[in-house]
Design an enzyme around this catalytic site. Structure first.
Site, PDB file in Angstrom:
ATOM      1  N   SER A 136       6.675 -20.676 -26.670  1.00  0.00           N
ATOM      2  CA  SER A 136       6.148 -21.921 -26.013  1.00  0.00           C
ATOM      3  C   SER A 136       6.417 -22.719 -26.925  1.00  0.00           C
ATOM      4  CB  SER A 136       4.536 -21.378 -26.066  1.00  0.00           C
ATOM      5  OG  SER A 136       3.969 -22.666 -25.586  1.00  0.00           O
ATOM      6  N   TYR A 150      -3.397 -18.897 -30.077  1.00  0.00           N
ATOM      7  CA  TYR A 150      -2.241 -18.995 -29.366  1.00  0.00           C
ATOM      8  C   TYR A 150      -1.029 -19.405 -29.954  1.00  0.00           C
ATOM      9  CZ  TYR A 150       0.618 -19.462 -25.065  1.00  0.00           C
ATOM     10  OH  TYR A 150       1.640 -19.551 -24.389  1.00  0.00           O
TER      11      TYR A 150
END
Length: 278
Positions: A136, A150
């Protein structure tokens, strides 16, 4: 290229689902996994002999191994792996429990490791293969309040992929880290994004960013999943695919911002940094 066999995890929604549909439309053979195989079949909507839906618990190494064995039995080989399974976990570092953090690492990191461990004997034996690991932009630029755990999982995916690339360089196995920005999928919606069980109101920056995601970003993501699917295919067709691939104009912009910050910090502190040498 159309003879390549793809294996995609987390394929019942989001970028994974769009990629599966595009690959099947283009004539590729595709094995795809989900925790709910019926949901996956309904979402893909295909009974093509080129499509193998698999119910897999990505955190269970035996489940992953059985799935890869089944793909090789049906299609004879696997050529491209896309480690896409995972979920977003919101919550500040203090807020999230050990259990919440470990569950996110189990899905986002250890699930990826399970796939790599089970596919590498096959890739080593044929001295070929391409592993595409989905990180990401939050795995490169971590300054998002409330996304720390995350972010950490996605930084881990990037780091292990860099090492894997170095470990397999002489084996003909290629590795690519994909850093997507915001794409118009269900990633930010309930079911794909978990909130902290016990939020702390003092964390204003984290709460403000949660509100921004809910009121400004959801529905306005700049990334087109269909174009992302074509980008994945082009990466797999590339004889020399990049190790690092930033996907989306927002991801490119944020990556350049981080690189600029790092370069400025290196320059400003170079004398002190080098003062530690003998």
């Amino acid at each position: 290229m159309k003879n390549k066999v793809w294996f995609i995890t987390g394929a019942s929604k989001g970028l994974g689902l769009t990629l599966v549909k595009r690959l099947l439309a283009e004539g590729y053979k595709v094995a795809a996994t989900s925790r709910d195989v019926r949901q996956l079949q309904n979402a893909v909507g295909s009974s093509s002999p080129n499509f193998l839906p698999l119910q897999v618990d990505i955190v269970d190494n035996t489940s992953v191994g059985d799935a890869i064995t089944g793909v090789i039995k049906k299609f004879g080989t696997v050529d491209v792996i896309v480690n896409n399974a995972g979920y977003g976990q919101l919550g500040t570092i203090e807020e999230l429990t050990d259990g919440e953090a470990r569950q996110n690492f189990d899905a986002n990191v250890f699930g990826t490791l399970n796939v790599i461990r089970n596919i590498m004997p096959h890739f080593r034996s044929k001295k070929a293969g391409h592993i595409i690991n989905i990180s990401s932009i939050a795995g490169f630029l971590g300054a998002f309040p409330g996304w720390g755990i995350y972010n950490a999982t996605k930084f881990a995916v990037a780091g292990l992929t860099e090492a894997l690339s170095a470990e397999t360089a002489s084996m003909g196995v290629k590795c690519t880290i994909v850093y997507p920005g915001y794409f118009k999928t269900n990633f930010l919606l309930q079911g794909s994004l978990k909130l902290a069980d016990s939020p702390i109101t003092d964390y204003k920056e984290a709460r403000d960013l949660e509100t921004i995601h809910d009121t400004q970003i959801v529905g306005n993501q700049p990334g087109d999943p269909e174009k992302a699917a074509m980008a994945f295919i082009k990466l797999a067709e590339n004889e020399n695919p990049p190790l690092h691939f930033f996907m989306g104009s927002d991801a490119v912009g944020m990556a350049n911002t981080k690189i600029g910050i790092l370069q400025s910090s290196l320059t400003a502190n170079e004398e002190l940094s080098k003062s530690t040498d003998y």
